[in-house]
Motif scaffolding. Structure first.
Motif, PDB file in Angstrom:
ATOM      1  N   ASN A   1       0.843  -1.191   0.000  1.00 48.61           N
ATOM      2  CA  ASN A   1       0.000   0.000   0.000  1.00 48.61           C
ATOM      3  C   ASN A   1       0.880   1.244   0.000  1.00 48.61           C
ATOM      4  O   ASN A   1       2.108   1.148  -0.042  1.00 48.61           O
ATOM      5  N   LYS A   2       0.248   2.397   0.062  1.00 50.47           N
ATOM      6  CA  LYS A   2       1.013   3.648  -0.009  1.00 50.47           C
ATOM      7  C   LYS A   2       1.961   3.809   1.173  1.00 50.47           C
ATOM      8  O   LYS A   2       3.062   4.338   1.031  1.00 50.47           O
ATOM      9  N   PHE A   3       1.517   3.338   2.346  1.00 49.80           N
ATOM     10  CA  PHE A   3       2.364   3.471   3.533  1.00 49.80           C
ATOM     11  C   PHE A   3       3.683   2.703   3.376  1.00 49.80           C
ATOM     12  O   PHE A   3       4.761   3.248   3.620  1.00 49.80           O
ATOM     13  N   THR A   4       3.605   1.447   2.966  1.00 50.60           N
ATOM     14  CA  THR A   4       4.815   0.648   2.794  1.00 50.60           C
ATOM     15  C   THR A   4       5.655   1.144   1.621  1.00 50.60           C
ATOM     16  O   THR A   4       6.884   1.073   1.654  1.00 50.60           O
ATOM     17  N   GLN A   5       4.994   1.677   0.591  1.00 52.43           N
ATOM     18  CA  GLN A   5       5.737   2.236  -0.541  1.00 52.43           C
ATOM     19  C   GLN A   5       6.548   3.456  -0.116  1.00 52.43           C
ATOM     20  O   GLN A   5       7.691   3.641  -0.543  1.00 52.43           O
ATOM     21  N   ILE A   6       5.958   4.287   0.745  1.00 50.71           N
ATOM     22  CA  ILE A   6       6.680   5.463   1.257  1.00 50.71           C
ATOM     23  C   ILE A   6       7.878   5.022   2.090  1.00 50.71           C
ATOM     24  O   ILE A   6       8.976   5.585   1.993  1.00 50.71           O
ATOM     25  N   ILE A   7       7.684   3.986   2.912  1.00 47.54           N
ATOM     26  CA  ILE A   7       8.783   3.463   3.725  1.00 47.54           C
ATOM     27  C   ILE A   7       9.918   2.956   2.834  1.00 47.54           C
ATOM     28  O   ILE A   7      11.098   3.236   3.080  1.00 47.54           O
ATOM     29  N   GLU A   8       9.574   2.203   1.795  1.00 53.41           N
ATOM     30  CA  GLU A   8      10.588   1.650   0.893  1.00 53.41           C
ATOM     31  C   GLU A   8      11.362   2.759   0.187  1.00 53.41           C
ATOM     32  O   GLU A   8      12.592   2.675   0.059  1.00 53.41           O
ATOM     33  N   VAL A   9      10.661   3.789  -0.262  1.00 48.18           N
ATOM     34  CA  VAL A   9      11.330   4.902  -0.941  1.00 48.18           C
ATOM     35  C   VAL A   9      12.296   5.604   0.014  1.00 48.18           C
ATOM     36  O   VAL A   9      13.437   5.934  -0.344  1.00 48.18           O
ATOM     37  N   ASN A  10      11.873   5.791   1.256  1.00 47.18           N
ATOM     38  CA  ASN A  10      12.735   6.468   2.231  1.00 47.18           C
ATOM     39  C   ASN A  10      13.947   5.618   2.610  1.00 47.18           C
ATOM     40  O   ASN A  10      15.038   6.158   2.819  1.00 47.18           O
ATOM     41  N   ILE A  11      13.763   4.320   2.704  1.00 44.62           N
ATOM     42  CA  ILE A  11      14.904   3.440   2.998  1.00 44.62           C
ATOM     43  C   ILE A  11      15.933   3.514   1.878  1.00 44.62           C
ATOM     44  O   ILE A  11      17.140   3.619   2.121  1.00 44.62           O
ATOM     45  N   ASN A  12      15.467   3.470   0.646  1.00 44.75           N
ATOM     46  CA  ASN A  12      16.381   3.572  -0.494  1.00 44.75           C
ATOM     47  C   ASN A  12      17.075   4.928  -0.538  1.00 44.75           C
ATOM     48  O   ASN A  12      18.257   5.027  -0.889  1.00 44.75           O
ATOM     49  N   ASN A  13      16.366   5.983  -0.171  1.00 44.82           N
ATOM     50  CA  ASN A  13      16.967   7.317  -0.143  1.00 44.82           C
ATOM     51  C   ASN A  13      17.999   7.440   0.976  1.00 44.82           C
ATOM     52  O   ASN A  13      19.037   8.091   0.814  1.00 44.82           O
ATOM     53  N   LEU A  14      17.711   6.829   2.128  1.00 46.45           N
ATOM     54  CA  LEU A  14      18.647   6.889   3.245  1.00 46.45           C
ATOM     55  C   LEU A  14      19.976   6.219   2.907  1.00 46.45           C
ATOM     56  O   LEU A  14      21.023   6.597   3.434  1.00 46.45           O
ATOM     57  N   ALA A  15      19.944   5.219   2.050  1.00 45.88           N
ATOM     58  CA  ALA A  15      21.178   4.522   1.666  1.00 45.88           C
ATOM     59  C   ALA A  15      22.070   5.387   0.789  1.00 45.88           C
ATOM     60  O   ALA A  15      23.238   5.049   0.573  1.00 45.88           O
ATOM     61  N   ALA A  16      21.546   6.509   0.290  1.00 44.68           N
ATOM     62  CA  ALA A  16      22.308   7.331  -0.650  1.00 44.68           C
ATOM     63  C   ALA A  16      22.669   8.708  -0.125  1.00 44.68           C
ATOM     64  O   ALA A  16      23.418   9.429  -0.790  1.00 44.68           O
ATOM     65  N   ILE A  17      22.184   9.092   1.068  1.00 40.43           N
ATOM     66  CA  ILE A  17      22.465  10.442   1.546  1.00 40.43           C
ATOM     67  C   ILE A  17      23.873  10.513   2.135  1.00 40.43           C
ATOM     68  O   ILE A  17      24.439   9.488   2.552  1.00 40.43           O
ATOM     69  N   PRO A  18      24.490  11.695   2.199  1.00 44.43           N
ATOM     70  CA  PRO A  18      25.847  11.829   2.753  1.00 44.43           C
ATOM     71  C   PRO A  18      25.915  11.357   4.197  1.00 44.43           C
ATOM     72  O   PRO A  18      25.009  11.599   4.998  1.00 44.43           O
ATOM     73  N   SER A  19      27.011  10.678   4.526  1.00 49.18           N
ATOM     74  CA  SER A  19      27.144  10.081   5.861  1.00 49.18           C
ATOM     75  C   SER A  19      27.227  11.130   6.966  1.00 49.18           C
ATOM     76  O   SER A  19      26.881  10.850   8.116  1.00 49.18           O
ATOM     77  N   ILE A  20      27.685  12.339   6.632  1.00 45.77           N
ATOM     78  CA  ILE A  20      27.817  13.362   7.672  1.00 45.77           C
ATOM     79  C   ILE A  20      26.459  13.743   8.261  1.00 45.77           C
ATOM     80  O   ILE A  20      26.370  14.163   9.417  1.00 45.77           O
ATOM     81  N   LEU A  21      25.383  13.553   7.494  1.00 43.07           N
ATOM     82  CA  LEU A  21      24.049  13.853   8.010  1.00 43.07           C
ATOM     83  C   LEU A  21      23.664  12.891   9.129  1.00 43.07           C
ATOM     84  O   LEU A  21      22.943  13.261  10.053  1.00 43.07           O
ATOM     85  N   PHE A  22      24.162  11.661   9.051  1.00 47.64           N
ATOM     86  CA  PHE A  22      23.905  10.718  10.142  1.00 47.64           C
ATOM     87  C   PHE A  22      24.639  11.169  11.406  1.00 47.64           C
ATOM     88  O   PHE A  22      24.171  10.929  12.525  1.00 47.64           O
ATOM     89  N   GLY A  23      25.796  11.805  11.230  1.00 44.08           N
ATOM     90  CA  GLY A  23      26.504  12.359  12.381  1.00 44.08           C
ATOM     91  C   GLY A  23      25.705  13.459  13.048  1.00 44.08           C
ATOM     92  O   GLY A  23      25.628  13.532  14.286  1.00 44.08           O
TER      93      GLY A  23
END
Length: 394
Positions: free
Chosen positions: A208-230
């Motif tokens: 559903n839309k909820f799980t699709q949003i989660i999947e998109v965000n997980i994929n995006n998190l794998a690509a953001i700069p690591s300094i943001l996690f800091g």
């Protein structure tokens, strides 16, 4: 003069553009081959430069001297050594003379011939690098070298000491222990949460839309700069929860946030690779969805999950930016004993050494990179071995 017309190919299947296409293919092949050669040459240059600079760090200069252990020299360790040697022996080694007596009381009121650690400038002079030595000290070193009383020995200090402001006394021990504690916390949090999240999204969650949003965000998190996690770790774990700054606990939790998307994506791919026939067979004999997932799907997907987790761990081990934000780049001479103690990690330690002005830190930085690369390559090799060893072919 007779002009002959160019004969056309009468073959009905002949394509006039065939020669041009073959030419384009050859050009493309040469381009890809040249790119490969360039990449290999660049990698070879990097490894050659790093090895030539780093290998000398595994040796350190020592000089044979007479050391007097008595009450006077315990009070003033400089007097334990002949005056002419004081300009070439490490200040840190001289300061440790009283601790030698405390460790070995039988040394008291004796004179021992010992291989003493030299100053970093003497070490660099013997290795043929840039040095700053007084003329009398240089003459003394040449005389000792000719008589065999000064030589390069294996640098165990590099592996048994922590960081130090004195170059010849600096080592990786505290950074290695800090890295182990940090990565242990990382895997204790990231592995179970990542795997369970992947199982839920792949096996139980509705599309559903909820799980699709989660999947998109997980994929995006794998690509953001690591300094943001800091920055995220600083805001949540330090400012909000008040956890100790510069500790392996905070560093591990921060790296766990960064590693989670990698583990989730790789675990989902491993679960998706298990054939549906396995699931259908389980349902056919009356098993519930939880039993099918727990007893059949998960064991078959485990090699792929383990491989992705090890690669995520190797990725976390090489990170510096998020750990700088949470303060794990501090000067740490002593090894941490608990996850709440102040600590640093190997990449942050190498970053600190790279900015030091002394020439000896250059070779120590290169040697540290060699050690770090060895660990990372070992982890990737282990991941490949486990994948080949445990994978099931259908």
């Amino acid at each position: 003069m007779i002009f002959r017309k160019k004969q056309k190919n009468k073959n009905p299947f002949y394509d006039p553009s065939l020669n041009a296409r073959h030419r384009s293919s050859r050009i493309f092949k040469r381009f890809t081959l040249s790119s490969l050669v360039f990449s290999i040459a660049f990698l070879g240059f990097f490894l050659f430069d790093m090895i030539t600079k780093g290998v000398p760090a595994f040796e350190q200069a020592y000089v044979k001297v007479l050391v007097s252990y008595n009450e006077e020299t315990i009070q003033d360790p400089r007097k334990a050594i002949d005056r002419k040697y004081r300009g070439i022996i490490s200040r840190a080694w001289t300061r440790d003379i009283p601790s030698h007596v405390r460790t070995n009381p039988e040394l008291m009121n004796t004179t021992q011939e010992i291989w003493a650690l030299t100053d970093d400038q003497v070490d660099q002079y013997l290795k043929g690098h840039y040095y700053k030595l007084k003329r009398k000290d240089k003459k003394l070193v040449d005389e000792l070298k000719a008589s065999g009383e000064i030589e390069l020995k294996f640098n165990k200090i590099f592996f048994t000491n922590g960081d130090s402001k004195i170059p010849e006394y600096a080592g990786l021990k505290s950074a290695v222990i800090g890295s182990i504690l940090t990565l242990t916390i990382t895997m204790l949090f990231a592995f179970p949460i990542g795997v369970m999240t992947a199982i839920y999204l792949e096996e139980f969650a509705d599309d559903n839309k909820f799980t699709q949003i989660i999947e998109v965000n997980i994929n995006n998190l794998a690509a953001i700069p690591s300094i943001l996690f800091g920055l995220l770790g600083l805001a949540i774990f330090i400012n909000l929860f008040g956890l100790p700054r510069s500790s392996p606990l905070v560093g591990g939790l921060t790296l766990a946030l960064m590693t989670l998307p990698i583990i989730i994506v790789s675990s989902r791919a491993a679960l998706r690779a298990v054939p549906d026939s396995i699931r259908q067979a389980g349902y056919g004999i009356g098993l519930t969805k939880i039993e099918v997932t727990r007893d059949h799907v998960l064991p078959l997907a485990f090699p792929g999950i383990l491989t992705g987790s090890i690669i995520g761990l190797a990725h976390a081990m090489g990170e510096t930016a998020p750990l700088i934000i949470i303060g794990m780049i501090a000067f740490i001479p002593d090894s941490p004993t608990m996850v709440t103690d102040a600590a640093t990690v190997m990449p942050a330690q190498l970053f600190t050494w790279a900015g030091m002005p002394e020439r000896m830190y250059v070779e120590k930085t290169a040697a540290g990179i060699m050690v770090l690369l060895t660990v990372l390559i070992s982890l990737n090799t282990l991941a490949i071995y486990l994948r080949k060893k445990l994978e099931v072919k259908w």
